[in-house]
Design a protein around this motif. Structure first.
Motif, PDB file in Angstrom:
ATOM      1  N   PRO A 639       0.795  -1.239   0.000  1.00  4.54           N
ATOM      2  CA  PRO A 639       0.000   0.000   0.000  1.00  4.54           C
ATOM      3  C   PRO A 639       0.821   1.280   0.000  1.00  4.54           C
ATOM      4  N   ALA A 640       1.850   1.363   0.853  1.00  2.67           N
ATOM      5  CA  ALA A 640       2.630   2.600   0.946  1.00  2.67           C
ATOM      6  C   ALA A 640       3.349   2.902  -0.362  1.00  2.67           C
ATOM      7  N   VAL A 641       3.912   1.858  -0.983  1.00  2.00           N
ATOM      8  CA  VAL A 641       4.627   2.041  -2.254  1.00  2.00           C
ATOM      9  C   VAL A 641       3.637   2.339  -3.377  1.00  2.00           C
ATOM     10  N   ARG A 642       2.553   1.592  -3.415  1.00  2.00           N
ATOM     11  CA  ARG A 642       1.558   1.775  -4.473  1.00  2.00           C
ATOM     12  C   ARG A 642       0.977   3.193  -4.450  1.00  2.00           C
ATOM     13  N   GLU A 643       0.734   3.714  -3.236  1.00  2.00           N
ATOM     14  CA  GLU A 643       0.177   5.062  -3.109  1.00  2.00           C
ATOM     15  C   GLU A 643       1.127   6.111  -3.677  1.00  2.00           C
ATOM     16  N   GLU A 644       2.419   5.970  -3.384  1.00  2.00           N
ATOM     17  CA  GLU A 644       3.393   6.941  -3.892  1.00  2.00           C
ATOM     18  C   GLU A 644       3.568   6.823  -5.406  1.00  2.00           C
ATOM     19  N   MET A 645       3.525   5.598  -5.931  1.00  2.00           N
ATOM     20  CA  MET A 645       3.758   5.401  -7.362  1.00  2.00           C
ATOM     21  C   MET A 645       2.609   5.933  -8.211  1.00  2.00           C
ATOM     22  N   GLN A 646       1.446   6.150  -7.613  1.00  2.00           N
ATOM     23  CA  GLN A 646       0.333   6.719  -8.355  1.00  2.00           C
ATOM     24  C   GLN A 646       0.586   8.164  -8.758  1.00  2.00           C
ATOM     25  N   ASN A 647       1.602   8.785  -8.162  1.00  2.00           N
ATOM     26  CA  ASN A 647       1.935  10.181  -8.487  1.00  2.00           C
ATOM     27  C   ASN A 647       2.926  10.288  -9.632  1.00  2.00           C
ATOM     28  N   PHE A 648       3.264   9.158 -10.272  1.00  2.00           N
ATOM     29  CA  PHE A 648       4.257   9.143 -11.342  1.00  2.00           C
ATOM     30  C   PHE A 648       3.646   8.592 -12.632  1.00  2.00           C
ATOM     31  N   GLU A 649       4.226   9.001 -13.746  1.00  2.83           N
ATOM     32  CA  GLU A 649       4.007   8.301 -15.016  1.00  2.83           C
ATOM     33  C   GLU A 649       5.064   7.205 -15.064  1.00  2.83           C
ATOM     34  N   LYS A 650       4.633   5.966 -15.250  1.00  2.00           N
ATOM     35  CA  LYS A 650       5.544   4.826 -15.064  1.00  2.00           C
ATOM     36  C   LYS A 650       5.873   4.169 -16.399  1.00  2.00           C
ATOM     37  N   VAL A 651       7.149   3.867 -16.596  1.00  2.11           N
ATOM     38  CA  VAL A 651       7.591   3.202 -17.822  1.00  2.11           C
ATOM     39  C   VAL A 651       8.638   2.153 -17.470  1.00  2.11           C
ATOM     40  N   GLN A 652       8.535   1.002 -18.108  1.00  2.00           N
ATOM     41  CA  GLN A 652       9.497  -0.082 -17.919  1.00  2.00           C
ATOM     42  C   GLN A 652      10.249  -0.318 -19.220  1.00  2.00           C
ATOM     43  N   LEU A 653      11.562  -0.306 -19.146  1.00  5.10           N
ATOM     44  CA  LEU A 653      12.420  -0.572 -20.302  1.00  5.10           C
ATOM     45  C   LEU A 653      13.105  -1.916 -20.088  1.00  5.10           C
ATOM     46  N   TYR A 654      12.713  -2.906 -20.873  1.00  5.70           N
ATOM     47  CA  TYR A 654      13.287  -4.247 -20.769  1.00  5.70           C
ATOM     48  C   TYR A 654      14.630  -4.290 -21.487  1.00  5.70           C
ATOM     49  N   THR A 655      15.600  -4.994 -20.893  1.00 10.73           N
ATOM     50  CA  THR A 655      16.938  -5.033 -21.478  1.00 10.73           C
ATOM     51  C   THR A 655      17.343  -6.422 -21.966  1.00 10.73           C
ATOM     52  N   ASP A 656      16.484  -7.442 -21.829  1.00 13.65           N
ATOM     53  CA  ASP A 656      16.788  -8.744 -22.431  1.00 13.65           C
ATOM     54  C   ASP A 656      15.867  -8.983 -23.633  1.00 13.65           C
ATOM     55  N   TRP A 657      14.563  -8.946 -23.422  1.00 12.93           N
ATOM     56  CA  TRP A 657      13.593  -8.900 -24.520  1.00 12.93           C
ATOM     57  C   TRP A 657      12.272  -8.408 -23.949  1.00 12.93           C
ATOM     58  N   LEU A 658      11.478  -7.767 -24.790  1.00  9.64           N
ATOM     59  CA  LEU A 658      10.191  -7.251 -24.343  1.00  9.64           C
ATOM     60  C   LEU A 658       9.146  -8.349 -24.407  1.00  9.64           C
ATOM     61  N   PRO A 659       8.191  -8.371 -23.473  1.00 11.02           N
ATOM     62  CA  PRO A 659       7.093  -9.335 -23.564  1.00 11.02           C
ATOM     63  C   PRO A 659       6.261  -9.070 -24.819  1.00 11.02           C
ATOM     64  N   ALA A 660       5.758 -10.126 -25.417  1.00 11.66           N
ATOM     65  CA  ALA A 660       4.910  -9.963 -26.607  1.00 11.66           C
ATOM     66  C   ALA A 660       3.671  -9.143 -26.281  1.00 11.66           C
ATOM     67  N   ALA A 661       3.214  -9.207 -25.023  1.00 13.49           N
ATOM     68  CA  ALA A 661       2.017  -8.468 -24.624  1.00 13.49           C
ATOM     69  C   ALA A 661       2.230  -6.963 -24.613  1.00 13.49           C
ATOM     70  N   SER A 662       3.467  -6.493 -24.826  1.00 15.19           N
ATOM     71  CA  SER A 662       3.725  -5.053 -24.863  1.00 15.19           C
ATOM     72  C   SER A 662       3.232  -4.422 -26.160  1.00 15.19           C
ATOM     73  N   TYR A 663       2.970  -5.241 -27.165  1.00 17.50           N
ATOM     74  CA  TYR A 663       2.641  -4.729 -28.497  1.00 17.50           C
ATOM     75  C   TYR A 663       1.191  -5.021 -28.863  1.00 17.50           C
ATOM     76  N   THR A 664       0.662  -4.189 -29.742  1.00 18.24           N
ATOM     77  CA  THR A 664      -0.669  -4.469 -30.280  1.00 18.24           C
ATOM     78  C   THR A 664      -0.640  -5.732 -31.115  1.00 18.24           C
ATOM     79  N   SER A 665       0.495  -5.999 -31.755  1.00 17.50           N
ATOM     80  CA  SER A 665       0.690  -7.223 -32.523  1.00 17.50           C
ATOM     81  C   SER A 665       2.143  -7.642 -32.370  1.00 17.50           C
TER      82      SER A 665
END
Length: 736
Positions: A639-665
C-alpha cells in the motif's frame, strides 16, 4: 477539407509512395478456389468479405473473416480471458500493401462457451457458432485500378472436433478480393487515412514531402498518431506498435543526450551498494563451503592434510608453506573459473541455447548423483596429474592441488554454475564486453577461498580433524539431496529457455515448473525419511535427528507451495504469504502481469508526463531478472509504495527482450530483442551501469530536456518503507 483538394492530395501521395506490386488488370475478379486443408474444410467453412467491394484510393473498407464450424466442431478466440489458454487463433494485421490495415485487433463480442482444460482445472473458451472477425483497412494510394486479391498472411486459424485440431494459415485462407476504381473519392476518412500514412511512412518522411500528404489527413503527424483508430484502446491496454530499430535507436539516443543531472541523484540507502557487495561475497563464500560437503570433496580433506603433515616432517614452517601453495593453487584455478562464470553468465543466461545446455548438464549430474552411473575424468589425465604430485615438494604440491581441483570439479560445478546462474538473473543486463566489476572479482575469489580455507586451517591445526564427521552413508544422502536440487535447477533453466523462444510458454509454464518443484520436495522429504532407497544407499533403517528435520523442511515446503497451483474465485492463482514464496515466485519467473499505468514506450511516457505534470518513474527490468520479479510482485503492490507510485508516469524498459504483450501485434522475438538492446545501450550511456533492476526519476523540462532527479541505489528492494520514502522525496524534488 474541400472536396476539390482531394484529387491533388492523392496524386501527391501516389508520387511519393513505393511502386505497386503485381496487378490484376481491369478484368472482373473471380472467386479464388479454396486452398483450405481438406480436414479443415470438413470441420468449418471460411469466408472473407471486403465491404464495400468497390472502392477508390484512400477509402476505408472492412475486411470480414467468418469461421462457421460444422456439426460437432468448434473454434477459439484469439485473445482468451485467461492468457494461459493455449488453444487460440492468431490474428495479426498483414503488412501494408494494396490494403493498409489500421486500428487494433480484437475478438468480436460473442458469448464464449467454456470447457475444462485437459491438463488442469481451468476452463478454455470456445464457440461452435459462426464467428466473424472484422479488420479495418485503407486502400493504398499506390494501388492501381482493377481487381485485387490480398492474402491475409497474418492469420492462423484452427478448428477442432473430438478427434483432432486442424490449423490453416493465412496463405491457405480465401484472399480478400475487391476492385479499385479510378477517380477521386468523396468518402475519405481523414483520421483513417492519417493512420494509414503512419503505417507506410515515418513521420519525418511525411513532413518532408510537403503539405500535400498532411492535407489529406487534415492533421499534423502528432495529431494523427493520437487520433488514429485504436490509439485510445492501445493506450489503455499499455500496448504499442513496434518501431523500426534504426528509428528507435535514434529516438533513444536523442533522449540520452538531453538528460541533465541535478547535484545529488542518489536515493535509498547510502550503503545499499556496499551492503549488496558484502551480501554477494558472503553468499559466494557460503556456496564454496557447501561445495565441500560433497562425496568427491569431503573424504579428500583428511587425506590431503595427512600428506602435508607427512611431507613437512614435523616442521611447522614447511607445513605452512605447502598448505599455502596448495590453497593458492586451488584459489587461482577455481577463482578464475568462478570469475569467468560470473562475468559471462549474465550474457549466457539470456540465450535459450545456453539455458537448454545448462538444464541438460544439471539433469546428467543429477542422474549421476542418484546412482544411475558414475562421472569421472579419463584415466590418462588422472594418472599424469598423480604422477606429477608424487614428486613432492612445491611442484608436487601444485600438481596435487590441480589434480584435486580437476577431479572435484564434477561435484563443485553444479554449485558454482547454480550460484553464477542465480547472480546473473539478479543484477546485470547481460553485456558481454562490460568492464569486470569489483563484485564479480570479489565473488569469484570468495567462492574459491572458502572452498580452499579448510585445507589450510587443518594443516596448521591438525587436531581439528578429530572433530570432522566420519565419511559414510550420510554422504550418499547428501548426493541424493543434491541430485534433487539439480533437478529443480534444470526445470528453472528450461523455463528460462522457453521464455526466450515463445511469446507465451506452452510446456515449461510457471505452473508446470512450480508443480515440479513441489513434487521434488515431496520426493526428497520421503527419501530422507527412508520411505524408499536408491542403488548406492546403505541399509540403514534408522534416521538421525538432523535428517528428520531436513525431511520435514522439504515436506513442509511442498505443502506451503501447493496452494499456489490453485486459482481463487477471481481466476488468479493463490499467493501464499511470506518471503519464501516471494523468492520462489521471482526465481521461477512468473508471467509478466502489469497494473494499468505501466508503459514500455519512453517517448509516449514523456509526452504524457508533459501533459499531466507528473514526474516519470523509469524502471529498467528484464524477463529473466529475479530481483525485478521480486520487486514487481512483492514490493510494488504494498500500500505505501503503491500510493506513492500513483503520483508518477511509469515506464518499464526491458533489457533482455520485451514481452509480446507489450505490443498491439507481436513483431517477433528478433524485433523484441533488438528493442531491448537499444534500451540496454540507453541505460549504459545514461547511468554507466547495467545492473537490474535500476530505478530512476526523470522530470521533463520546458526546454525539451529531461532532468534526472533521483536514482535508487539498491537493486532488490530490502526496505519497502525506504523505497516509498525515496519516491516521496523524488516527488518533492520534482515540484521545486
Amino acid at each position: 477539407m474541400p472536396r476539390s483538394a482531394l484529387p491533388l492530395a492523392i496524386f501527391v501521395l501516389c508520387a511519393v509512395t513505393a511502386p505497386a506490386g503485381a496487378q490484376f488488370g481491369d478484368e472482373p475478379f473471380a472467386r479464388a478456389e479454396s486452398k483450405l486443408p481438406k480436414e479443415f474444410a470438413k470441420r468449418a467453412d471460411v469466408t472473407v468479405q471486403v465491404v464495400p467491394a468497390k472502392v477508390k484510393w484512400g477509402e476505408t473498407v472492412a475486411v470480414k473473416v467468418t469461421v462457421s464450424p460444422k456439426s460437432h466442431a468448434w473454434t477459439y478466440p484469439a485473445f482468451p480471458t485467461d492468457p494461459k489458454q493455449l488453444a487460440r487463433n492468431t490474428l495479426e494485421l498483414s503488412s501494408p500493401g494494396e490494403l493498409i490495415f489500421i486500428g487494433g485487433v480484437a475478438d468480436p463480442p460473442v458469448k464464449w462457451k467454456q470447457k475444462p482444460r485437459p491438463d488442469s482445472l481451468a476452463m478454455d473458451e470456445y464457440t461452435d457458432q459462426p464467428i466473424t472477425w472484422e479488420f479495418k483497412a485503407v486502400v493504398s494510394p499506390k494501388a492501381k485500378p482493377g481487381a485485387k486479391s490480398v492474402v491475409l498472411d497474418g492469420l492462423d486459424l484452427q478448428v477442432c472436433d473430438d478427434k483432432n485440431c486442424i490449423p490453416a494459415d493465412g496463405k491457405k485462407l480465401p484472399p480478400a478480393e475487391f476492385r479499385v476504381e479510378e477517380g477521386a473519392s468523396d468518402h475519405v476518412n481523414p483520421q483513417d487515412l492519417a493512420s494509414a500514412l503512419l503505417k507506410i511512412q515515418s513521420p519525418t518522411d511525411v513532413i518532408r514531402v510537403g503539405a500535400g500528404a498532411i492535407l489529406v489527413a487534415g492533421l499534423d503527424t502528432a495529431t494523427a498518431r493520437s487520433t488514429a483508430p485504436g490509439a485510445e484502446a492501445a493506450k489503455k491496454s499499455n500496448r504499442k506498435a513496434a518501431k523500426p530499430v534504426a528509428a528507435y535507436t535514434e529516438e533513444m539516443n536523442g533522449y540520452a543526450g538531453n538528460i541533465e543531472r541535478t547535484g545529488d541523484t542518489s536515493g535509498g540507502s547510502d550503503g545499499g551498494q556496499s551492503q549488496g557487495l558484502w551480501a554477494f561475497v558472503l553468499t559466494a563464500a557460503a556456496w564454496g563451503l557447501i561445495s565441500l560437503v560433497t562425496p568427491c570433496v569431503f573424504p579428500m580433506i583428511p587425506i590431503t592434510v595427512s600428506i602435508f603433515l607427512k611431507q613437512a616432517h614435523g616442521s611447522f614452517r614447511e607445513r605452512l608453506k605447502l598448505a599455502g601453495v596448495y590453497c593458492l593453487t586451488i584459489i587461482s584455478v577455481l577463482g578464475v573459473s568462478a570469475f569467468a562464470l560470473l562475468k559471462f553468465m549474465a550474457w549466457l543466461s539470456t540465450q535459450p541455447v545456453t539455458n537448454v545446455l545448462l538444464a541438460l548438464l544439471f539433469l546428467v549430474l543429477a542422474l549421476s548423483l542418484f546412482g544411475m552411473y558414475e562421472i569421472s575424468l579419463p584415466n590418462v589425465l588422472q594418472k599424469r596429474l598423480q604422477a606429477k604430485q608424487s614428486k613432492g615438494g612445491v611442484i608436487g604440491t601444485i600438481f596435487g592441488a590441480l589434480a584435486f581441483t580437476v577431479i572435484s570439479f564434477t561435484c563443485v560445478a553444479p554449485f558454482l554454475g547454480g550460484f553464477a546462474g542465480i547472480s546473473a538473473g539478479n543484477d546485470t543486463g547481460g553485456s558481454l564486453i562490460a568492464v569486470p566489476t569489483v563484485k564479480e572479482i570479489a565473488g569469484g575469489l570468495a567462492f574459491a577461498t572458502a572452498f580452499a580455507a579448510p585445507f589450510f586451517v587443518l594443516a596448521l591445526v591438525p587436531g581439528l580433524m578429530k572433530a570432522l564427521p566420519k565419511s559414510g552413508g550420510w554422504l550418499d544422502s547428501v548426493k541424493v539431496v543434491m541430485g534433487f536440487l539439480e533437478l529443480a535447477a534444470a526445470l528453472k533453466f528450461l523455463r528460462t529457455a522457453e521464455l526466450g523462444v515463445l511469446p507465451t510458454p506452452q510446456y515449461f509454464t510457471y505452473d508446470v515448473v512450480l508443480g515440479g518443484w513441489i513434487a521434488i520436495s515431496v520426493a526428497c522429504g520421503l527419501y530422507l525419511l527412508n520411505v524408499y532407497r536408491l542403488p548406492h544407499d546403505e541399509e540403514n533403517p534408522n534416521i538421525g535427528v538432523p535428517r528428520l528435520i531436513f525431511a520435514l523442511l522439504f515436506l513442509g515446503l511442498a505443502l506451503y507451495l501447493l496452494p499456489a497451483t490453485f486459482k481463487g474465485q477471481d481466476g488468479k492463482p493463490q499467493r501464499p504469504a511470506g518471503t519464501v514464496y516471494a523468492w520462489v515466485e521471482s526465481f521461477l519467473l512468473p508471467e509478466t502481469s502489469k497494473d494499468e499505468g505501466w508503459s514500455t514506450d519512453l517517448k509516449e511516457t514523456i509526452d504524457t508526463a508533459r501533459k499531466s505534470g507528473r514526474p516519470i518513474f523509469l524502471d529498467f527490468t528484464g524477463e529473466t531478472c529475479t530481483n525485478c520479479k521480486y520487486n514487481e510482485h512483492s514490493v510494488f503492490p504494498q500500500p505505501a509504495v503503491r500510493e506513492e507510485m500513483q503520483n508518477f508516469e511509469k515506464v518499464q524498459l526491458y533489457t533482455d527482450w520485451l514481452p509480446a504483450a507489450s505490443y498491439t501485434s507481436d513483431p517477433g522475438l528478433a524485433a523484441r530483442k533488438a528493442e531491448a538492446r537499444v534500451n540496454r545501450d540507453f541505460q549504459t550511456e545514461v547511468f554507466k551501469d547495467i545492473k537490474l533492476p535500476l530505478y530512476a526519476v526523470l522530470v521533463p523540462q520546458a526546454d525539451g530536456k529531461l532532468k534526472l532527479i533521483g536514482t535508487y541505489e539498491e537493486g532488490k528492494i530490502n526496505d519497502p518503507a525506504q523505497f516509498a520514502a525515496f519516491l516521496k522525496d523524488s516527488l518533492e524534488k520534482a515540484k521545486k
